[in-house]
Design a protein around this motif. Structure first.
Motif, PDB file in Angstrom:
ATOM      1  N   GLU A   1     -27.088 -21.290  16.482  1.00 25.91           N
ATOM      2  CA  GLU A   1     -25.243 -21.767  16.383  1.00 25.91           C
ATOM      3  C   GLU A   1     -25.059 -21.906  14.601  1.00 25.91           C
ATOM      4  OE1 GLU A   1     -23.499 -23.665  17.975  1.00 25.91           O
ATOM      5  OE2 GLU A   1     -24.899 -24.100  19.421  1.00 25.91           O
ATOM      6  N   ALA A   2     -25.716 -22.149  13.559  1.00 29.81           N
ATOM      7  CA  ALA A   2     -25.414 -21.968  12.154  1.00 29.81           C
ATOM      8  C   ALA A   2     -25.143 -20.925  11.962  1.00 29.81           C
ATOM      9  CB  ALA A   2     -26.792 -22.137  11.274  1.00 29.81           C
ATOM     10  N   LEU A   3     -25.542 -19.762  11.926  1.00 31.62           N
ATOM     11  CA  LEU A   3     -25.375 -18.103  11.820  1.00 31.62           C
ATOM     12  C   LEU A   3     -22.868 -17.853  12.634  1.00 31.62           C
ATOM     13  CD1 LEU A   3     -25.575 -15.557  10.894  1.00 31.62           C
ATOM     14  CD2 LEU A   3     -26.859 -14.444  12.851  1.00 31.62           C
ATOM     15  N   ARG A   4     -23.412 -18.160  13.648  1.00 31.52           N
ATOM     16  CA  ARG A   4     -21.862 -17.717  14.365  1.00 31.52           C
ATOM     17  C   ARG A   4     -20.691 -18.979  13.587  1.00 31.52           C
ATOM     18  NH1 ARG A   4     -21.647 -17.561  20.564  1.00 31.52           N
ATOM     19  NH2 ARG A   4     -20.325 -18.829  20.510  1.00 31.52           N
ATOM     20  N   GLU A   5     -21.532 -19.969  13.151  1.00 21.49           N
ATOM     21  CA  GLU A   5     -20.093 -20.845  12.574  1.00 21.49           C
ATOM     22  C   GLU A   5     -19.250 -20.464  11.525  1.00 21.49           C
ATOM     23  OE1 GLU A   5     -17.954 -24.226  11.189  1.00 21.49           O
ATOM     24  OE2 GLU A   5     -19.342 -23.934  13.545  1.00 21.49           O
ATOM     25  N   LEU A   6     -20.484 -19.236  10.391  1.00 16.07           N
ATOM     26  CA  LEU A   6     -20.518 -18.910   9.726  1.00 16.07           C
ATOM     27  C   LEU A   6     -18.845 -17.890   9.795  1.00 16.07           C
ATOM     28  CD1 LEU A   6     -23.248 -17.519   7.763  1.00 16.07           C
ATOM     29  CD2 LEU A   6     -22.283 -19.020   7.060  1.00 16.07           C
ATOM     30  N   ASN A   7     -18.501 -17.023  11.004  1.00 13.45           N
ATOM     31  CA  ASN A   7     -17.566 -17.064  11.694  1.00 13.45           C
ATOM     32  C   ASN A   7     -16.363 -17.827  11.841  1.00 13.45           C
ATOM     33  OD1 ASN A   7     -16.364 -14.319  12.733  1.00 13.45           O
ATOM     34  ND2 ASN A   7     -15.981 -14.896  14.460  1.00 13.45           N
ATOM     35  N   ARG A   8     -16.710 -19.241  10.862  1.00 14.85           N
ATOM     36  CA  ARG A   8     -15.171 -19.746  11.221  1.00 14.85           C
ATOM     37  C   ARG A   8     -14.605 -20.240  10.049  1.00 14.85           C
ATOM     38  NH1 ARG A   8     -17.137 -20.896  16.739  1.00 14.85           N
ATOM     39  NH2 ARG A   8     -18.769 -22.543  16.003  1.00 14.85           N
ATOM     40  N   GLN A   9     -16.045 -20.681   8.835  1.00 19.52           N
ATOM     41  CA  GLN A   9     -16.447 -20.994   7.659  1.00 19.52           C
ATOM     42  C   GLN A   9     -17.077 -20.703   6.547  1.00 19.52           C
ATOM     43  OE1 GLN A   9     -16.315 -25.445   8.249  1.00 19.52           O
ATOM     44  NE2 GLN A   9     -18.325 -25.744   8.577  1.00 19.52           N
ATOM     45  N   ASP A  10     -17.162 -20.488   5.745  1.00 14.71           N
ATOM     46  CA  ASP A  10     -18.151 -20.047   4.369  1.00 14.71           C
ATOM     47  C   ASP A  10     -19.009 -21.766   3.766  1.00 14.71           C
ATOM     48  OD1 ASP A  10     -17.105 -17.474   4.227  1.00 14.71           O
ATOM     49  OD2 ASP A  10     -16.010 -18.203   2.445  1.00 14.71           O
ATOM     50  N   ILE A  11     -20.162 -21.188   3.541  1.00 16.18           N
ATOM     51  CA  ILE A  11     -21.223 -21.786   2.948  1.00 16.18           C
ATOM     52  C   ILE A  11     -20.918 -21.579   1.644  1.00 16.18           C
ATOM     53  CG2 ILE A  11     -22.290 -22.384   5.222  1.00 16.18           C
ATOM     54  CD1 ILE A  11     -24.339 -20.372   3.915  1.00 16.18           C
ATOM     55  N   PRO A  12     -21.092 -22.974   0.673  1.00 12.85           N
ATOM     56  CA  PRO A  12     -21.166 -23.084  -0.845  1.00 12.85           C
ATOM     57  C   PRO A  12     -22.164 -21.691  -0.667  1.00 12.85           C
ATOM     58  CG  PRO A  12     -21.288 -25.366  -0.079  1.00 12.85           C
ATOM     59  CD  PRO A  12     -21.484 -24.173   1.236  1.00 12.85           C
ATOM     60  N   ASP A  13     -23.511 -21.618  -0.805  1.00 11.14           N
ATOM     61  CA  ASP A  13     -24.753 -20.053  -0.699  1.00 11.14           C
ATOM     62  C   ASP A  13     -23.628 -19.045  -1.472  1.00 11.14           C
ATOM     63  OD1 ASP A  13     -25.995 -22.304  -1.475  1.00 11.14           O
ATOM     64  OD2 ASP A  13     -27.466 -22.584   0.191  1.00 11.14           O
ATOM     65  N   LEU A  14     -23.147 -18.456  -0.051  1.00 14.99           N
ATOM     66  CA  LEU A  14     -22.359 -17.121   0.455  1.00 14.99           C
ATOM     67  C   LEU A  14     -21.353 -17.277  -0.149  1.00 14.99           C
ATOM     68  CD1 LEU A  14     -22.972 -16.715   3.868  1.00 14.99           C
ATOM     69  CD2 LEU A  14     -23.979 -15.424   1.815  1.00 14.99           C
ATOM     70  N   ASP A  15     -20.107 -18.174  -0.472  1.00 11.33           N
ATOM     71  CA  ASP A  15     -19.196 -18.766  -1.146  1.00 11.33           C
ATOM     72  C   ASP A  15     -19.466 -18.219  -2.840  1.00 11.33           C
ATOM     73  OD1 ASP A  15     -16.302 -18.212  -0.903  1.00 11.33           O
ATOM     74  OD2 ASP A  15     -16.362 -20.637  -2.218  1.00 11.33           O
ATOM     75  N   SER A  16     -19.949 -18.714  -3.017  1.00  8.66           N
ATOM     76  CA  SER A  16     -20.691 -18.333  -4.659  1.00  8.66           C
ATOM     77  C   SER A  16     -21.252 -16.645  -4.813  1.00  8.66           C
ATOM     78  CB  SER A  16     -22.244 -18.812  -5.584  1.00  8.66           C
ATOM     79  OG  SER A  16     -23.350 -19.499  -4.782  1.00  8.66           O
ATOM     80  N   LEU A  17     -21.207 -15.957  -4.115  1.00 13.00           N
ATOM     81  CA  LEU A  17     -22.018 -14.894  -4.090  1.00 13.00           C
ATOM     82  C   LEU A  17     -20.171 -13.987  -3.944  1.00 13.00           C
ATOM     83  CD1 LEU A  17     -25.199 -14.967  -2.575  1.00 13.00           C
ATOM     84  CD2 LEU A  17     -25.143 -14.495  -4.991  1.00 13.00           C
ATOM     85  N   GLY A  18     -19.474 -14.138  -3.592  1.00  9.06           N
ATOM     86  CA  GLY A  18     -18.649 -13.898  -3.182  1.00  9.06           C
ATOM     87  C   GLY A  18     -18.722 -13.070  -1.427  1.00  9.06           C
ATOM     88  N   VAL A  19     -19.002 -13.726  -0.893  1.00 13.62           N
ATOM     89  CA  VAL A  19     -19.507 -13.181   0.804  1.00 13.62           C
ATOM     90  C   VAL A  19     -19.011 -13.767   1.343  1.00 13.62           C
ATOM     91  CG1 VAL A  19     -21.649 -12.775   2.096  1.00 13.62           C
ATOM     92  CG2 VAL A  19     -22.411 -12.164  -0.257  1.00 13.62           C
ATOM     93  N   SER A  20     -18.886 -12.851   2.596  1.00  7.95           N
ATOM     94  CA  SER A  20     -17.877 -14.163   3.196  1.00  7.95           C
ATOM     95  C   SER A  20     -17.765 -13.241   4.629  1.00  7.95           C
ATOM     96  CB  SER A  20     -16.594 -14.480   3.546  1.00  7.95           C
ATOM     97  OG  SER A  20     -15.896 -15.354   4.410  1.00  7.95           O
ATOM     98  N   PHE A  21     -18.237 -13.901   6.267  1.00 10.91           N
ATOM     99  CA  PHE A  21     -18.121 -13.439   6.938  1.00 10.91           C
ATOM    100  C   PHE A  21     -17.368 -13.867   7.896  1.00 10.91           C
ATOM    101  CE2 PHE A  21     -22.845 -12.845   5.960  1.00 10.91           C
ATOM    102  CZ  PHE A  21     -22.994 -11.376   6.657  1.00 10.91           C
ATOM    103  N   ILE A  22     -15.956 -14.592   7.557  1.00  8.80           N
ATOM    104  CA  ILE A  22     -15.468 -15.432   8.311  1.00  8.80           C
ATOM    105  C   ILE A  22     -14.894 -14.367   9.287  1.00  8.80           C
ATOM    106  CG2 ILE A  22     -13.134 -16.900   8.469  1.00  8.80           C
ATOM    107  CD1 ILE A  22     -14.079 -18.055   5.859  1.00  8.80           C
ATOM    108  N   ASP A  23     -14.314 -14.452  10.046  1.00 14.04           N
ATOM    109  CA  ASP A  23     -13.946 -12.995  11.452  1.00 14.04           C
ATOM    110  C   ASP A  23     -14.671 -12.676  11.708  1.00 14.04           C
ATOM    111  OD1 ASP A  23     -12.325 -15.399  12.244  1.00 14.04           O
ATOM    112  OD2 ASP A  23     -10.717 -14.581  10.688  1.00 14.04           O
ATOM    113  N   ARG A  24     -16.060 -12.288  11.183  1.00 15.09           N
ATOM    114  CA  ARG A  24     -16.357 -10.702  10.586  1.00 15.09           C
ATOM    115  C   ARG A  24     -17.584 -10.437  11.436  1.00 15.09           C
ATOM    116  NH1 ARG A  24     -15.955  -6.974   6.597  1.00 15.09           N
ATOM    117  NH2 ARG A  24     -16.846  -6.061   8.235  1.00 15.09           N
ATOM    118  N   LEU A  25     -17.569 -11.353  12.383  1.00 15.08           N
ATOM    119  CA  LEU A  25     -19.257 -11.976  13.706  1.00 15.08           C
ATOM    120  C   LEU A  25     -19.068 -11.411  14.956  1.00 15.08           C
ATOM    121  CD1 LEU A  25     -20.850 -14.434  11.913  1.00 15.08           C
ATOM    122  CD2 LEU A  25     -21.126 -12.100  11.382  1.00 15.08           C
ATOM    123  N   ASP A  26     -19.100 -10.995  16.003  1.00 22.09           N
ATOM    124  CA  ASP A  26     -19.371 -10.727  16.943  1.00 22.09           C
ATOM    125  C   ASP A  26     -19.890 -11.304  17.755  1.00 22.09           C
ATOM    126  OD1 ASP A  26     -18.525  -9.900  20.382  1.00 22.09           O
ATOM    127  OD2 ASP A  26     -18.476  -8.082  19.473  1.00 22.09           O
TER     128      ASP A  26
END
Length: 255
Positions: A143-168
């Motif tokens: 569920e947490a992984l699926r949520e990354l498809n909708r919004q970033d989390i601070p740990d990833l955001d600080s690295l410049g990594v985003s999965f928004i709309d990138r997960l099937d």
């Protein structure tokens, strides 16, 4: 790595070698052909593998008894190299050899069940209670992984990594070995709305909870069977009620 080496030798080595954790220290020099915190490959990249419409399929990988996520890194890296986002879970039911906590302490493997003089059937019931705990953690992680498809989390955001709309999220595979294979099957059976495929390598079927086990056999075999109570508090003492229930695992399913 040092803690894992020591605990692996305690759990699996013959008596005289249990303190010789240095025998595994060569693992500390192992390098992997992977880049930490790499950005997701572009949909047009040759590295995008199984990406469909610019989205990556998902896989959840569950380790076996006395294993952890690092031990299965070869399998996970091969799946990831073909364009799948792989989430590996270190379970906190003490079936993992060592789980590093946020404060850098470790939750260590519990071998007491192997040393117990209880009947094999009772040990298996306790393992099935651990499976319940594992399934809850696995589905929460999904569920947490699926949520990354909708919004970033601070740990990833600080690295410049985003999965928004990138997960099937419609293409999710549950994977695992041994106890992990059992966990993958149980999680997929509990939430078929979230899981499309299962890859279970040598699943420990005797540790599969009753509701999941029943799906593999004809319904007439279930006569007189009362499902074991779903408890994920595996450390809580059993009041004996589960032991009195007739589990699907007590039935001869072959004849």
């Amino acid at each position: 790595a040092t803690v894992v080496c020591a605990e692996l030798m305690k759990a699996g080595a013959p008596g005289p070698l249990k303190t010789f954790d240095w025998m595994l220290h060569n693992w500390r020099f192992t390098t992997l052909g992977a880049k930490r915190n790499a950005l997701p490959a572009a949909a047009s990249s040759s590295l995008s593998g199984g990406v469909r419409d610019g989205r990556f399929p998902l896989a959840m990988f569950s380790h076996g008894l006395s294993g952890n996520s690092a031990i299965y890194s070869y399998q996970a890296l091969n799946v990831a190299a073909n364009g799948t986002v792989v989430c590996m879970i270190d379970y906190t039911d003490r079936s993992a050899i060592a789980v590093r906590r946020r404060d850098s302490s470790h939750l260590l493997y519990d071998s007491s069940l192997f040393a117990s003089e209880e009947a094999a059937e009772e040990k298996d019931r306790k393992r099935r209670r651990q499976t319940e705990h594992r399934v809850e953690e696995c589905l929460a992680a999904l569920e947490a992984l699926r949520e990354l498809n909708r919004q970033d989390i601070p740990d990833l955001d600080s690295l410049g990594v985003s999965f928004i709309d990138r997960l099937d999220v419609s293409d999710t595979t549950m994977m695992g070995h041994s106890f992990g294979g059992c966990t993958a099957l149980a999680a997929a059976i509990r939430r078929p709305d979230l899981v499309s495929k299962v890859v279970a390598h040598e699943p420990a079927m005797v540790w599969l909870p009753d509701d999941a086990s029943k799906t593999f056999f004809p319904t007439e075999k279930e006569e007189g069977v009362e499902e074991e109570e779903k408890k994920n508090d595996f450390e809580e003492e059993d009041d004996g009620e589960n032991s009195r229930r007739k589990s699907i695992h007590d039935v001869n399913m072959l004849f």
